[in-house]
Design a protein around this motif. Structure first.
Motif, PDB file in Angstrom:
ATOM      1  N   TYR A   1      81.126   5.961 121.241  1.00 42.48           N
ATOM      2  CA  TYR A   1      81.139   7.416 121.320  1.00 42.48           C
ATOM      3  C   TYR A   1      80.507   7.851 122.644  1.00 42.48           C
ATOM      4  CZ  TYR A   1      82.286   8.078 116.347  1.00 42.48           C
ATOM      5  OH  TYR A   1      82.909   8.092 115.131  1.00 42.48           O
TER       6      TYR A   1
ATOM      7  N   GLN B   1      78.610  11.283 124.489  1.00 42.66           N
ATOM      8  CA  GLN B   1      77.990  12.567 124.185  1.00 42.66           C
ATOM      9  C   GLN B   1      77.512  13.242 125.456  1.00 42.66           C
ATOM     10  OE1 GLN B   1      74.440  12.606 121.709  1.00 42.66           O
ATOM     11  NE2 GLN B   1      74.896  14.677 120.970  1.00 42.66           N
TER      12      GLN B   1
ATOM     13  N   SER C   1      74.102  18.872 124.892  1.00 41.79           N
ATOM     14  CA  SER C   1      74.326  20.021 124.005  1.00 41.79           C
ATOM     15  C   SER C   1      75.712  20.026 123.368  1.00 41.79           C
ATOM     16  CB  SER C   1      74.104  21.337 124.760  1.00 41.79           C
ATOM     17  OG  SER C   1      72.759  21.423 125.180  1.00 41.79           O
ATOM     18  N   GLN C   2      76.304  18.844 123.237  1.00 38.16           N
ATOM     19  CA  GLN C   2      77.560  18.718 122.506  1.00 38.16           C
ATOM     20  C   GLN C   2      77.429  17.587 121.497  1.00 38.16           C
ATOM     21  OE1 GLN C   2      81.202  18.508 124.736  1.00 38.16           O
ATOM     22  NE2 GLN C   2      80.494  19.988 126.272  1.00 38.16           N
ATOM     23  N   GLY C   3      78.323  17.558 120.514  1.00 39.13           N
ATOM     24  CA  GLY C   3      78.330  16.455 119.578  1.00 39.13           C
ATOM     25  C   GLY C   3      78.983  15.223 120.175  1.00 39.13           C
ATOM     26  N   PRO C   4      78.683  14.048 119.651  1.00 48.17           N
ATOM     27  CA  PRO C   4      79.344  12.827 120.125  1.00 48.17           C
ATOM     28  C   PRO C   4      80.858  12.912 119.947  1.00 48.17           C
ATOM     29  CG  PRO C   4      77.430  12.273 118.779  1.00 48.17           C
ATOM     30  CD  PRO C   4      77.660  13.745 118.632  1.00 48.17           C
TER      31      PRO C   4
ATOM     32  N   PHE D   1      84.411  10.485 119.934  1.00 45.47           N
ATOM     33  CA  PHE D   1      84.972   9.133 119.854  1.00 45.47           C
ATOM     34  C   PHE D   1      85.699   8.791 121.153  1.00 45.47           C
ATOM     35  CE2 PHE D   1      86.959   5.492 117.983  1.00 45.47           C
ATOM     36  CZ  PHE D   1      88.253   5.461 118.477  1.00 45.47           C
TER      37      PHE D   1
ATOM     38  N   GLN E   1      87.872   2.211 119.948  1.00 46.63           N
ATOM     39  CA  GLN E   1      87.495   1.272 118.891  1.00 46.63           C
ATOM     40  C   GLN E   1      88.318   0.008 119.038  1.00 46.63           C
ATOM     41  OE1 GLN E   1      88.662   1.696 114.497  1.00 46.63           O
ATOM     42  NE2 GLN E   1      86.490   2.235 114.424  1.00 46.63           N
TER      43      GLN E   1
ATOM     44  N   TYR F   1      77.268   5.620 123.108  1.00 41.75           N
ATOM     45  CA  TYR F   1      76.749   4.929 121.933  1.00 41.75           C
ATOM     46  C   TYR F   1      77.728   3.851 121.471  1.00 41.75           C
ATOM     47  CZ  TYR F   1      73.728   9.063 121.450  1.00 41.75           C
ATOM     48  OH  TYR F   1      72.824  10.085 121.662  1.00 41.75           O
TER      49      TYR F   1
ATOM     50  N   VAL G   1      76.282   6.503 108.829  1.00 39.41           N
ATOM     51  CA  VAL G   1      76.642   6.056 110.171  1.00 39.41           C
ATOM     52  C   VAL G   1      75.464   6.420 111.059  1.00 39.41           C
ATOM     53  CG1 VAL G   1      78.241   6.282 112.091  1.00 39.41           C
ATOM     54  CG2 VAL G   1      79.090   6.376 109.742  1.00 39.41           C
ATOM     55  N   THR G   2      74.751   5.417 111.520  1.00 40.99           N
ATOM     56  CA  THR G   2      73.540   5.661 112.293  1.00 40.99           C
ATOM     57  C   THR G   2      73.774   5.334 113.760  1.00 40.99           C
ATOM     58  OG1 THR G   2      72.759   3.446 111.757  1.00 40.99           O
ATOM     59  CG2 THR G   2      72.013   5.235 110.353  1.00 40.99           C
ATOM     60  N   PHE G   3      73.136   6.093 114.597  1.00 34.46           N
ATOM     61  CA  PHE G   3      73.240   5.922 116.046  1.00 34.46           C
ATOM     62  C   PHE G   3      71.920   5.428 116.609  1.00 34.46           C
ATOM     63  CE2 PHE G   3      77.210   8.190 117.237  1.00 34.46           C
ATOM     64  CZ  PHE G   3      77.568   8.664 115.999  1.00 34.46           C
ATOM     65  N   GLY G   4      72.005   4.543 117.602  1.00 35.15           N
ATOM     66  CA  GLY G   4      70.810   4.164 118.336  1.00 35.15           C
ATOM     67  C   GLY G   4      70.529   5.192 119.412  1.00 35.15           C
ATOM     68  N   ILE G   5      69.766   4.795 120.407  1.00 35.72           N
ATOM     69  CA  ILE G   5      69.394   5.721 121.471  1.00 35.72           C
ATOM     70  C   ILE G   5      70.495   5.853 122.516  1.00 35.72           C
ATOM     71  CG2 ILE G   5      68.223   4.086 123.004  1.00 35.72           C
ATOM     72  CD1 ILE G   5      66.000   6.219 123.261  1.00 35.72           C
TER      73      ILE G   5
END
Lengths: 115, 115
Positions: free
Chosen positions: B36, B38, B41-44, B46, B49, B87, B103-107
């Motif tokens: 992903y 990002q 100030s916006q969402g991630p 896609f 894949q 990400y 669904v977890t995201f790292g840094i």
């Protein structure tokens, strides 16, 4: 085809107050997930709603609650706001029971500032 | 989702190819690799894949070696507008699509493109 929409875009609240954030999922999606993103961090999973029920929950206190409506839209409620709740709150939708190759679709978030 | 490791930050000049590597030693047989992007100030959003070898779309390429323990996101000829956080997520397709799982995201990797 509208994507994920969130409202409001910005919000300023005082410590101890309560806030409600809203999300409309992408057309055709029935599952909504909420994320909190602090500055410089990745999105942290709060909870997920499907069929109007909370299905999964992350490591967030009960002050964070939600709701999903029959039209699949969702609300995130946060009670007794703390300064540490200041963050970008993101909503993501997905087909849930639908196509497994569809990624999460995110809105642009609500920027919450607690003073 | 599987644990992933990626660089915290990268700098690149405009026009160069950028490669961001993600390590995922514990990838399972059914797991896919998803990236992903990002913007502030916006969402991630896609990007791409893949499961094995190479996947290419209009935005990026994803290279996955035979052992699948790592993957490389390649952005050709970056411009200033590619400055963003990237990400890497690894999990089975249903999980990555938000199917009843967190669904977890790292840094992520913060890419700074320099003029």
């Amino acid at each position: 085809d509208a994507g994920v929409t969130q409202s409001p875009t910005h919000l300023i609240k005082t410590r101890g107050q309560q806030v409600t954030l809203r999300c409309s999922p992408k057309s055709g999606h029935d599952t909504v997930s909420w994320y909190q993103q602090a500055l410089g961090q990745g999105p942290q999973f709060i909870f997920q709603y499907y069929e109007e029920e909370e299905r999964q929950r992350g490591n967030f206190p009960d002050r964070f609650s939600g709701h999903q409506f029959p039209n699949y839209s969702s609300e995130l409620n946060v009670n007794a706001l703390l300064l540490g709740d200041s963050a970008l709150y993101l909503c993501a939708s997905s087909p849930g029971t639908g196509a497994h190759d569809s990624p999460l679709h995110f809105g642009n978030g609500t920027r919450l500032t607690v003073t | 989702l599987a644990k992933t490791t990626q660089p915290i930050s990268m700098d690149s000049y405009e026009g160069q190819e950028v490669n961001i590597t993600c390590s995922h030693n514990n990838i399972a047989t059914n797991d896919y690799i998803t990236w992903y992007q990002q913007f502030p100030s916006q969402g991630p959003r896609f990007i791409i894949q893949g499961y094995k070898t190479k996947v290419t779309n209009e935005v990026a390429s994803l290279f996955i070696p035979a052992d699948r323990k790592s993957s490389t996101l390649s952005l050709p000829r970056v411009s200033l507008s590619d400055t963003a956080v990237y990400y890497c997520l690894v999990g089975d397709r249903r999980a990555l699509a938000g199917g009843y799982q967190k669904v977890t995201f790292g840094i992520g990797t913060k890419l700074q493109v320099i003029p």
